[in-house]
Design a protein around this motif. Structure first.
Motif, PDB file in Angstrom:
ATOM      1  N   GLU A  33       0.837  -1.194   0.000  1.00 25.71           N
ATOM      2  CA  GLU A  33       0.000   0.000   0.000  1.00 25.71           C
ATOM      3  C   GLU A  33       0.877   1.252   0.000  1.00 25.71           C
ATOM      4  OE1 GLU A  33      -2.664   1.471  -0.369  1.00 25.71           O
ATOM      5  OE2 GLU A  33      -4.191  -0.086  -0.466  1.00 25.71           O
ATOM      6  N   GLY A  34       0.261   2.376  -0.375  1.00 26.39           N
ATOM      7  CA  GLY A  34       0.955   3.648  -0.430  1.00 26.39           C
ATOM      8  C   GLY A  34       0.685   4.333  -1.746  1.00 26.39           C
ATOM      9  N   GLY A  35       1.637   5.127  -2.217  1.00 31.28           N
ATOM     10  CA  GLY A  35       1.447   5.839  -3.467  1.00 31.28           C
ATOM     11  C   GLY A  35       2.756   6.308  -4.067  1.00 31.28           C
ATOM     12  N   TRP A  36       2.737   6.497  -5.380  1.00 31.86           N
ATOM     13  CA  TRP A  36       3.872   7.050  -6.130  1.00 31.86           C
ATOM     14  C   TRP A  36       3.329   8.207  -6.953  1.00 31.86           C
ATOM     15  CZ3 TRP A  36       5.660   4.441 -11.263  1.00 31.86           C
ATOM     16  CH2 TRP A  36       6.615   5.252 -11.902  1.00 31.86           C
ATOM     17  N   TYR A  37       3.940   9.385  -6.795  1.00 33.16           N
ATOM     18  CA  TYR A  37       3.440  10.614  -7.412  1.00 33.16           C
ATOM     19  C   TYR A  37       4.571  11.276  -8.200  1.00 33.16           C
ATOM     20  CZ  TYR A  37       0.220   9.410  -3.716  1.00 33.16           C
ATOM     21  OH  TYR A  37      -0.631   8.696  -2.903  1.00 33.16           O
ATOM     22  N   ASP A  38       4.271  11.581  -9.470  1.00 33.07           N
ATOM     23  CA  ASP A  38       5.331  11.951 -10.406  1.00 33.07           C
ATOM     24  C   ASP A  38       4.887  13.141 -11.264  1.00 33.07           C
ATOM     25  OD1 ASP A  38       7.365  12.074 -12.239  1.00 33.07           O
ATOM     26  OD2 ASP A  38       6.945  10.133 -13.177  1.00 33.07           O
ATOM     27  N   GLY A  59       2.577  26.644 -14.916  1.00 34.40           N
ATOM     28  CA  GLY A  59       1.756  27.694 -14.336  1.00 34.40           C
ATOM     29  C   GLY A  59       0.349  27.256 -13.995  1.00 34.40           C
ATOM     30  N   ASP A  60      -0.056  26.076 -14.470  1.00 32.81           N
ATOM     31  CA  ASP A  60      -1.403  25.588 -14.149  1.00 32.81           C
ATOM     32  C   ASP A  60      -1.478  25.161 -12.685  1.00 32.81           C
ATOM     33  OD1 ASP A  60      -2.420  25.982 -16.666  1.00 32.81           O
ATOM     34  OD2 ASP A  60      -2.330  23.872 -17.269  1.00 32.81           O
ATOM     35  N   PRO A  61      -2.617  25.439 -12.027  1.00 32.17           N
ATOM     36  CA  PRO A  61      -2.805  24.908 -10.676  1.00 32.17           C
ATOM     37  C   PRO A  61      -2.956  23.394 -10.727  1.00 32.17           C
ATOM     38  CG  PRO A  61      -4.847  25.847 -11.497  1.00 32.17           C
ATOM     39  CD  PRO A  61      -3.792  26.169 -12.518  1.00 32.17           C
ATOM     40  N   THR A  62      -2.601  22.744  -9.625  1.00 29.70           N
ATOM     41  CA  THR A  62      -2.692  21.283  -9.569  1.00 29.70           C
ATOM     42  C   THR A  62      -3.565  20.892  -8.386  1.00 29.70           C
ATOM     43  OG1 THR A  62      -0.475  21.107 -10.519  1.00 29.70           O
ATOM     44  CG2 THR A  62      -1.391  19.132  -9.484  1.00 29.70           C
ATOM     45  N   GLY A  63      -4.775  20.419  -8.702  1.00 31.54           N
ATOM     46  CA  GLY A  63      -5.722  20.027  -7.660  1.00 31.54           C
ATOM     47  C   GLY A  63      -5.809  18.537  -7.449  1.00 31.54           C
ATOM     48  N   ALA A  64      -5.168  17.768  -8.328  1.00 30.41           N
ATOM     49  CA  ALA A  64      -5.151  16.312  -8.179  1.00 30.41           C
ATOM     50  C   ALA A  64      -3.913  15.732  -8.840  1.00 30.41           C
ATOM     51  CB  ALA A  64      -6.401  15.689  -8.791  1.00 30.41           C
ATOM     52  N   VAL A  65      -3.314  14.762  -8.161  1.00 35.40           N
ATOM     53  CA  VAL A  65      -2.189  14.003  -8.704  1.00 35.40           C
ATOM     54  C   VAL A  65      -2.537  12.531  -8.539  1.00 35.40           C
ATOM     55  CG1 VAL A  65       0.284  13.524  -8.606  1.00 35.40           C
ATOM     56  CG2 VAL A  65      -0.574  15.790  -7.972  1.00 35.40           C
ATOM     57  N   GLU A  66      -2.662  11.830  -9.646  1.00 35.36           N
ATOM     58  CA  GLU A  66      -3.032  10.423  -9.574  1.00 35.36           C
ATOM     59  C   GLU A  66      -1.866   9.568  -9.088  1.00 35.36           C
ATOM     60  OE1 GLU A  66      -6.585   9.858 -12.819  1.00 35.36           O
ATOM     61  OE2 GLU A  66      -4.533   9.471 -13.478  1.00 35.36           O
ATOM     62  N   ASP A  67      -2.217   8.561  -8.340  1.00 32.79           N
ATOM     63  CA  ASP A  67      -1.274   7.585  -7.818  1.00 32.79           C
ATOM     64  C   ASP A  67      -0.880   6.633  -8.938  1.00 32.79           C
ATOM     65  OD1 ASP A  67       0.041   5.574  -6.453  1.00 32.79           O
ATOM     66  OD2 ASP A  67      -1.738   4.907  -5.341  1.00 32.79           O
ATOM     67  N   ARG A  68       0.398   6.544  -9.238  1.00 34.83           N
ATOM     68  CA  ARG A  68       0.871   5.713 -10.343  1.00 34.83           C
ATOM     69  C   ARG A  68       1.025   4.232  -9.983  1.00 34.83           C
ATOM     70  NH1 ARG A  68       5.471   7.963 -14.133  1.00 34.83           N
ATOM     71  NH2 ARG A  68       4.460   6.347 -15.403  1.00 34.83           N
ATOM     72  N   THR A  69       0.755   3.864  -8.720  1.00 37.61           N
ATOM     73  CA  THR A  69       0.895   2.467  -8.327  1.00 37.61           C
ATOM     74  C   THR A  69      -0.323   1.630  -8.692  1.00 37.61           C
ATOM     75  OG1 THR A  69      -0.131   2.691  -6.133  1.00 37.61           O
ATOM     76  CG2 THR A  69       2.215   3.221  -6.316  1.00 37.61           C
ATOM     77  N   GLY A  70      -1.457   2.275  -8.962  1.00 42.30           N
ATOM     78  CA  GLY A  70      -2.701   1.548  -9.154  1.00 42.30           C
ATOM     79  C   GLY A  70      -3.501   1.392  -7.879  1.00 42.30           C
ATOM     80  N   ASN A  71      -2.969   1.907  -6.758  1.00 43.85           N
ATOM     81  CA  ASN A  71      -3.691   1.835  -5.490  1.00 43.85           C
ATOM     82  C   ASN A  71      -4.803   2.873  -5.379  1.00 43.85           C
ATOM     83  OD1 ASN A  71      -2.296  -0.330  -4.307  1.00 43.85           O
ATOM     84  ND2 ASN A  71      -0.654   1.005  -3.586  1.00 43.85           N
ATOM     85  N   THR A  72      -4.844   3.817  -6.327  1.00 45.61           N
ATOM     86  CA  THR A  72      -5.838   4.902  -6.372  1.00 45.61           C
ATOM     87  C   THR A  72      -5.799   5.788  -5.129  1.00 45.61           C
ATOM     88  OG1 THR A  72      -7.722   3.615  -5.481  1.00 45.61           O
ATOM     89  CG2 THR A  72      -7.347   3.521  -7.868  1.00 45.61           C
ATOM     90  N   ASP A  74      -4.984   8.862  -4.667  1.00 42.59           N
ATOM     91  CA  ASP A  74      -4.682  10.113  -5.364  1.00 42.59           C
ATOM     92  C   ASP A  74      -4.533  11.275  -4.384  1.00 42.59           C
ATOM     93  OD1 ASP A  74      -5.035   8.561  -7.603  1.00 42.59           O
ATOM     94  OD2 ASP A  74      -7.017   9.359  -8.092  1.00 42.59           O
ATOM     95  N   LEU A  75      -3.630  12.194  -4.699  1.00 43.68           N
ATOM     96  CA  LEU A  75      -3.479  13.430  -3.931  1.00 43.68           C
ATOM     97  C   LEU A  75      -4.504  14.441  -4.425  1.00 43.68           C
ATOM     98  CD1 LEU A  75       0.411  13.814  -4.028  1.00 43.68           C
ATOM     99  CD2 LEU A  75      -0.975  12.666  -2.285  1.00 43.68           C
ATOM    100  N   LEU A  76      -5.172  15.137  -3.492  1.00 42.95           N
ATOM    101  CA  LEU A  76      -6.236  16.062  -3.862  1.00 42.95           C
ATOM    102  C   LEU A  76      -6.131  17.357  -3.078  1.00 42.95           C
ATOM    103  CD1 LEU A  76      -9.244  13.542  -3.774  1.00 42.95           C
ATOM    104  CD2 LEU A  76      -7.951  14.259  -5.798  1.00 42.95           C
ATOM    105  N   GLN A  77      -6.638  18.431  -3.681  1.00 42.26           N
ATOM    106  CA  GLN A  77      -6.821  19.720  -3.011  1.00 42.26           C
ATOM    107  C   GLN A  77      -8.087  20.356  -3.571  1.00 42.26           C
ATOM    108  OE1 GLN A  77      -7.375  22.153  -0.837  1.00 42.26           O
ATOM    109  NE2 GLN A  77      -5.198  21.876  -0.276  1.00 42.26           N
ATOM    110  N   ALA A  78      -9.137  20.419  -2.735  1.00 45.56           N
ATOM    111  CA  ALA A  78     -10.431  20.938  -3.180  1.00 45.56           C
ATOM    112  C   ALA A  78     -10.480  22.458  -3.201  1.00 45.56           C
ATOM    113  CB  ALA A  78     -11.543  20.399  -2.276  1.00 45.56           C
ATOM    114  N   VAL A  79      -9.620  23.115  -2.434  1.00 45.76           N
ATOM    115  CA  VAL A  79      -9.632  24.578  -2.337  1.00 45.76           C
ATOM    116  C   VAL A  79      -8.743  25.147  -3.442  1.00 45.76           C
ATOM    117  CG1 VAL A  79      -9.134  26.568  -0.883  1.00 45.76           C
ATOM    118  CG2 VAL A  79     -10.015  24.448   0.141  1.00 45.76           C
ATOM    119  N   SER A  80      -9.324  25.887  -4.352  1.00 43.79           N
ATOM    120  CA  SER A  80      -8.576  26.351  -5.529  1.00 43.79           C
ATOM    121  C   SER A  80      -7.384  27.227  -5.156  1.00 43.79           C
ATOM    122  CB  SER A  80      -9.510  27.099  -6.486  1.00 43.79           C
ATOM    123  OG  SER A  80     -10.106  28.206  -5.846  1.00 43.79           O
TER     124      SER A  80
END
Length: 202
Positions: A33-38, A59-72, A74-80
């Motif tokens: 378990e865990g995550g890989w973010y790239d 320059g684009d904001p980043t509100g989500a980074v998908e987990d590359r391991t397949g564990n889903t 994902d890193l999220l930020q709901a506040v713009s």
């Protein structure tokens, strides 16, 4: 005699091992378990936490980074206003945090008390071991180029491969930090990991 660039040697066991096409995905090959973010994988980045608008350019904001391991995990930020910025610096890609309120988070399952958190920024590679992680987790905010969270300790060959892999994602060429009483030496050619716990001096 110089060690070839793609060969890593650990004084821990004097056994060479090659990075080859190694990626952090292999750390999760046994169902860890865990995550890989790239950030260099543009297809895994989105401007919003609902993942409807892909990140397209620096320059684009980043509100989500998908987990590359397949564990889903994902890193999220709901506040713009609290989203880090995707940044291209020459040939390197990173997430730029403003140092005020930018953050990315994820809710992990229980990763136990032996988890590993490894990251790379412009200046150094850090591997934190023996971490207790369960539930809500916020990532480092040091403008990282890569991040791995794993539910177990790394072996010495895994740590060396991860350091060398991270070296390709960032301008860092010297210096790495690893906890658990290890001395790590990193330069443009070699990675050496020495386990100081085997010394008679401790």
């Amino acid at each position: 005699m110089k060690t070839p660039f793609n060969t890593l040697v650990s004084p821990f066991n004097q056994a060479p091992f090659s990075i080859g096409n190694w990626t952090p995905y292999s750390l999760f090959a046994s169902g860890e378990e865990g995550g890989w973010y790239d950030p260099s994988s543009l297809a895994t980045l989105f401007q919003d936490s609902s993942k409807t608008t892909p990140v397209a350019s620096t320059g684009d904001p980043t509100g989500a980074v998908e987990d590359r391991t397949g564990n889903t995990n994902d890193l999220l930020q709901a506040v713009s206003a609290a989203r880090p910025t995707y940044t291209v610096d020459g040939s390197y890609k990173l997430l730029d945090f403003d140092g005020i309120d930018d953050a990315l988070g994820v809710t992990f399952p229980d990763l136990g008390t032996d988890a590993t958190v490894a990251s790379v920024n412009e200046g150094e590679i850090t591997i934190l071991e023996d971490q207790t992680i369960s539930g809500a987790y916020s990532t480092p905010t040091d403008n990282w180029h890569g991040l791995v969270v794993l539910d177990r300790a790394l072996t010495t060959p895994e740590a060396a491969n991860l350091i060398k892999y991270f070296q390709t994602k960032s301008p860092v060429t010297y210096g790495a930090i690893r906890t658990r009483m290890n001395v790590v030496c990193l330069n443009a050619v070699d990675v050496f990991i020495y386990d100081t716990s085997t010394d008679s001096d401790g």
